[in-house]
Design an enzyme around this catalytic site. Structure first.
Site, short mmCIF file in Angstrom:
data_model
loop_
_atom_site.label_atom_id
_atom_site.label_comp_id
_atom_site.label_asym_id
_atom_site.label_seq_id
_atom_site.Cartn_x
_atom_site.Cartn_y
_atom_site.Cartn_z
N GLU A 1 80.47 16.81 1.83
CA GLU A 1 81.16 17.17 3.06
C GLU A 1 81.10 18.66 3.29
O GLU A 1 81.12 19.46 2.34
CB GLU A 1 82.61 16.70 3.03
CG GLU A 1 82.74 15.19 3.15
CD GLU A 1 84.18 14.72 3.33
OE1 GLU A 1 84.38 13.73 4.07
OE2 GLU A 1 85.09 15.33 2.74
N CYS B 1 91.77 22.57 3.18
CA CYS B 1 91.53 23.01 1.81
C CYS B 1 92.07 21.99 0.81
O CYS B 1 93.22 21.59 0.88
CB CYS B 1 92.19 24.37 1.60
SG CYS B 1 92.01 25.03 -0.07
#
Length: 351
Positions: free
Chosen positions: A92, A337
């Site tokens: 990703e 994150c």
């Protein structure tokens, strides 16, 4: 990979074209089509003689682009891409836009061996490291998906960059010289691998001339005991040794180190933790980047309240520590994150 062209410099492509029996300017043409036009196959490079394109494909030469499997866009326009490699692995990468910039968060490995408890990526372990062209492709793929030129790149996606430092540094060279992204707009984030920081500085100076990119070291705790609870591999890298290596890196490069600190509600976000952290990094040419925890399914950590975040920040500021708070982007698409994994969302389910 010797038959892949993406990731090679203009000079390398010129030499390669000559070795293939053609003029050096053909290498410059290929360079333009790879990095400016973003072609995905040699057959698309219409500037080259058709016969040569056919011969190259017969010899299994290829551009080396990844396949887009899935794209999701968050409410804040953060865009996450699931990309497939030639051997069937998936990674990703994320494009994070603002009015002034487009930051691409890229992966350096398929999975991650560090197994940080608060991070989704490490839950599936490490499959392999990525090759240079597979890392470079992520920036090109985001550029295409968002129809916008990336201005900044952060190695904060899947994987531990310092366990793939050769490919990471070659990628930085490519981003800088072939795609025109300044080194100072590139950040390499590491949780810390023993003895690698001085080696990174020396290798960067060898490959890049100067190490001008930003080094971000993930601390996430103010002491060794708590850090080991959150980061299993930290037992092999004592806190003081890590900070000593950061100082050595600073001495070698002259570049300030950034420290990352994920705030976990009522676990590492007390004012006492902030004071202890300030004692550790005070008097150090550094910067602390606070990150509020982004939830993942496998863990029951809590995101801290805004009041606790602000109290933590104030303690650091009062003690003279340069500090900032990173905004969480892409939460509704698991693109923030610590949330990246090798999957995509279908409805409300992970598949």
């Amino acid at each position: 990979m010797k038959n892949v062209l993406l990731g090679r410099s203009a000079a390398e492509l010129e030499d390669w074209a000559v070795a293939q029996g053609h003029k050096s300017f053909r290498g410059r043409q290929i360079h333009d089509w790879l990095y400016n036009k973003g072609v995905k196959s040699l057959s698309e490079i219409s500037a080259l003689p058709k016969q040569w394109r056919t011969e190259l494909e017969a010899q299994t030469f290829r551009v080396g682009r990844l396949k887009l499997v899935h794209q999701s866009v968050a409410a804040d326009a953060t865009t996450k891409l699931l990309l497939a490699t030639d051997d069937g692995e998936t990674i990703e990468t994320v494009g994070i836009p603002t009015d002034q910039r487009l930051t691409v968060c890229i992966s350096s490995q398929v999975g991650c061996p560090m197994a940080c408890r608060f991070c989704a990526t490490g839950k599936s372990g490490l499959q392999r490291s990525l090759a240079t062209h597979e890392i470079v492709d992520q920036v090109l793929s985001v550029r295409e998906a968002m129809d916008r030129r990336p201005s900044h790149v952060v190695f904060m996606g899947m994987g531990e960059p310092l366990l793939n430092s050769e490919a990471v540094l070659e990628t930085i060279r490519c981003l800088n010289t072939d795609l025109g992204i300044g080194q100072r707009r590139i950040t390499v984030s590491t949780v810390g691998v023993p003895k690698t920081l001085p080696q990174l500085a020396e290798l960067a100076m060898e490959k890049l001339g100067r190490a001008q990119f930003t080094l971000a070291v993930s601390l996430h705790a103010p002491n060794q005991q708590l850090r080991e609870e959150l980061i299993p591999t930290a037992h092999a890298y004592p806190y003081d040794d890590l900070l000593d290596d950061c100082r050595h890196y600073l001495d070698l490069t002259g570049r300030r180190v950034s420290f990352e600190y994920i705030l976990l509600g009522e676990l590492n976000d007390h004012p006492e933790h902030a004071a202890e952290l300030a004692d550790r990094v005070g008097g150090f040419q550094s910067h602390v980047n606070l990150i509020a925890y982004n939830p993942i399914e496998e863990e029951e950590f809590k995101r801290p309240t805004s009041q606790r975040i602000e109290a933590f920040r104030r303690v650091l500021e009062r003690r003279g520590v340069a500090v900032s708070l990173r905004a969480s982007r892409g939460l509704d698409q698991n693109a923030a994150c610590g949330q990246l994994r090798r999957q995509h969302l279908t409805g409300s389910d992970l598949t």
